[in-house]
Design a protein around this motif. Sequence first.
Motif, PDB file in Angstrom:
ATOM      1  N   LEU A   1       0.872  -1.171   0.000  1.00  0.00           N
ATOM      2  CA  LEU A   1       0.000   0.000   0.000  1.00  0.00           C
ATOM      3  C   LEU A   1       0.910   1.223   0.000  1.00  0.00           C
ATOM      4  CD1 LEU A   1      -3.019   0.773   0.291  1.00  0.00           C
ATOM      5  CD2 LEU A   1      -2.671   0.733   2.752  1.00  0.00           C
ATOM      6  N   SER A   2       0.787   2.054  -1.036  1.00  0.00           N
ATOM      7  CA  SER A   2       1.730   3.157  -1.199  1.00  0.00           C
ATOM      8  C   SER A   2       1.047   4.365  -1.826  1.00  0.00           C
ATOM      9  CB  SER A   2       2.892   2.708  -2.083  1.00  0.00           C
ATOM     10  OG  SER A   2       2.418   2.353  -3.369  1.00  0.00           O
ATOM     11  N   THR A   3       1.831   5.411  -2.043  1.00  0.00           N
ATOM     12  CA  THR A   3       1.367   6.589  -2.782  1.00  0.00           C
ATOM     13  C   THR A   3       2.485   6.993  -3.745  1.00  0.00           C
ATOM     14  OG1 THR A   3       2.296   8.181  -1.223  1.00  0.00           O
ATOM     15  CG2 THR A   3       0.020   7.445  -0.808  1.00  0.00           C
ATOM     16  N   ASP A   4       2.130   7.796  -4.719  1.00  0.00           N
ATOM     17  CA  ASP A   4       3.124   8.262  -5.692  1.00  0.00           C
ATOM     18  C   ASP A   4       4.149   9.213  -5.076  1.00  0.00           C
ATOM     19  OD1 ASP A   4       1.964   6.793  -7.727  1.00  0.00           O
ATOM     20  OD2 ASP A   4       0.757   8.465  -8.466  1.00  0.00           O
TER      21      ASP A   4
ATOM     22  N   GLN B   1       8.467   8.822  -0.792  1.00  0.00           N
ATOM     23  CA  GLN B   1       9.823   8.408  -1.170  1.00  0.00           C
ATOM     24  C   GLN B   1      10.169   7.033  -0.602  1.00  0.00           C
ATOM     25  OE1 GLN B   1      12.533  11.509  -0.058  1.00  0.00           O
ATOM     26  NE2 GLN B   1      11.700  12.949  -1.546  1.00  0.00           N
ATOM     27  N   TYR B   2       9.683   6.732   0.600  1.00  0.00           N
ATOM     28  CA  TYR B   2       9.950   5.423   1.198  1.00  0.00           C
ATOM     29  C   TYR B   2       9.260   4.314   0.398  1.00  0.00           C
ATOM     30  CZ  TYR B   2      11.874   7.958   5.145  1.00  0.00           C
ATOM     31  OH  TYR B   2      12.639   8.779   5.928  1.00  0.00           O
ATOM     32  N   CYS B   3       8.081   4.613  -0.141  1.00  0.00           N
ATOM     33  CA  CYS B   3       7.358   3.641  -0.977  1.00  0.00           C
ATOM     34  C   CYS B   3       8.156   3.335  -2.239  1.00  0.00           C
ATOM     35  CB  CYS B   3       5.981   4.170  -1.358  1.00  0.00           C
ATOM     36  SG  CYS B   3       4.909   4.543   0.046  1.00  0.00           S
ATOM     37  N   GLN B   4       8.692   4.374  -2.867  1.00  0.00           N
ATOM     38  CA  GLN B   4       9.475   4.183  -4.087  1.00  0.00           C
ATOM     39  C   GLN B   4      10.752   3.398  -3.787  1.00  0.00           C
ATOM     40  OE1 GLN B   4       7.576   4.938  -6.579  1.00  0.00           O
ATOM     41  NE2 GLN B   4       6.243   5.981  -5.138  1.00  0.00           N
TER      42      GLN B   4
ATOM     43  N   HIS C   1       0.457 -13.720  -5.121  1.00  0.00           N
ATOM     44  CA  HIS C   1       0.155 -12.612  -6.025  1.00  0.00           C
ATOM     45  C   HIS C   1       0.696 -11.351  -5.352  1.00  0.00           C
ATOM     46  CE1 HIS C   1      -2.403 -15.128  -8.453  1.00  0.00           C
ATOM     47  NE2 HIS C   1      -3.149 -15.426  -7.408  1.00  0.00           N
ATOM     48  N   TYR C   2       1.366 -10.500  -6.122  1.00  0.00           N
ATOM     49  CA  TYR C   2       1.937  -9.267  -5.597  1.00  0.00           C
ATOM     50  C   TYR C   2       1.206  -8.078  -6.200  1.00  0.00           C
ATOM     51  CZ  TYR C   2       5.240  -5.431  -4.950  1.00  0.00           C
ATOM     52  OH  TYR C   2       5.805  -4.220  -4.628  1.00  0.00           O
ATOM     53  N   ILE C   3       0.791  -7.155  -5.324  1.00  0.00           N
ATOM     54  CA  ILE C   3       0.044  -5.973  -5.751  1.00  0.00           C
ATOM     55  C   ILE C   3       0.693  -4.717  -5.181  1.00  0.00           C
ATOM     56  CG2 ILE C   3      -2.147  -4.726  -5.466  1.00  0.00           C
ATOM     57  CD1 ILE C   3      -3.545  -7.429  -5.477  1.00  0.00           C
ATOM     58  N   GLU C   4       0.871  -3.722  -6.022  1.00  0.00           N
ATOM     59  CA  GLU C   4       1.246  -2.387  -5.572  1.00  0.00           C
ATOM     60  C   GLU C   4       0.001  -1.530  -5.722  1.00  0.00           C
ATOM     61  OE1 GLU C   4       4.595  -1.229  -8.008  1.00  0.00           O
ATOM     62  OE2 GLU C   4       5.912  -2.688  -7.039  1.00  0.00           O
ATOM     63  N   PHE C   5      -0.579  -1.122  -4.590  1.00  0.00           N
ATOM     64  CA  PHE C   5      -1.838  -0.386  -4.612  1.00  0.00           C
ATOM     65  C   PHE C   5      -1.629   1.055  -4.174  1.00  0.00           C
ATOM     66  CE2 PHE C   5      -6.058   0.373  -2.305  1.00  0.00           C
ATOM     67  CZ  PHE C   5      -6.651   0.928  -3.424  1.00  0.00           C
ATOM     68  N   ASP C   6      -1.964   1.984  -5.073  1.00  0.00           N
ATOM     69  CA  ASP C   6      -1.879   3.415  -4.785  1.00  0.00           C
ATOM     70  C   ASP C   6      -3.071   3.796  -3.913  1.00  0.00           C
ATOM     71  OD1 ASP C   6      -1.734   6.176  -4.699  1.00  0.00           O
ATOM     72  OD2 ASP C   6      -1.880   6.451  -6.869  1.00  0.00           O
ATOM     73  N   ALA C   7      -2.796   4.151  -2.671  1.00  0.00           N
ATOM     74  CA  ALA C   7      -3.847   4.466  -1.703  1.00  0.00           C
ATOM     75  C   ALA C   7      -4.621   5.727  -2.062  1.00  0.00           C
ATOM     76  CB  ALA C   7      -3.250   4.612  -0.305  1.00  0.00           C
ATOM     77  N   GLU C   8      -4.150   6.455  -3.069  1.00  0.00           N
ATOM     78  CA  GLU C   8      -4.847   7.664  -3.502  1.00  0.00           C
ATOM     79  C   GLU C   8      -5.444   7.510  -4.896  1.00  0.00           C
ATOM     80  OE1 GLU C   8      -2.362  10.868  -0.842  1.00  0.00           O
ATOM     81  OE2 GLU C   8      -1.699  10.544  -2.891  1.00  0.00           O
ATOM     82  N   SER C   9      -5.582   6.272  -5.333  1.00  0.00           N
ATOM     83  CA  SER C   9      -6.177   5.995  -6.642  1.00  0.00           C
ATOM     84  C   SER C   9      -7.619   6.497  -6.673  1.00  0.00           C
ATOM     85  CB  SER C   9      -6.143   4.479  -6.894  1.00  0.00           C
ATOM     86  OG  SER C   9      -6.937   4.152  -8.001  1.00  0.00           O
TER      87      SER C   9
END
Length: 166
Positions: free
Chosen positions: A55-58, A61-64, A84-92
């Motif tokens: 769970l990340s945001t664009d 910096q720590y997410c990247q 299964h691996y998912i990168e989910f933008d919490a601000e989508s």
Amino acid sequence: MVTLLMEKYLSYTRNLLLLIGLFVTDNCLSQIKPVPITSLDSVMIQAPKPVLILLSTDWCQYCQMQKQQIRKNKKFLEKGNLFHYIEFDAESKETICFQGKDYVYKPTGANIGTHELAVALNGPDRLAYPTWILLDKDCQVLFRHGGVLRPSQINELIDTLEKSEH
């Protein structure tokens, strides 16, 4: 004349080798492809297995940094077939159907907000980025961690997943 032909041949060979090198490098580095969260329900029907969500945001910096660590982690790349691996933008801002329920983006101010699914997956704790969430085959939460995981911790998580398969 001969040297001109030889130079063209060497130039052609050099370009060909460079092109082959780029192709091979690209294929080696692109071994882990995150599953889009919008596809999770259908992917789980076809191949039920644990789900690891970052769970990340664009802007984080720590997410990247965490995403870069994942792409370089040999164990993660080798054992990627276990989950299964998912990168989910919490601000989508995209509406997402997960387990039969629609989740939407909720604005909290001017140009700021959080996706309902991020809040649901995060649980009762305050949202932190990045947050790691591990779901079992039935999409029940097994593990949550708010913050960066060190490479050794990622490896331990993968080891745990591997042991649970046997």
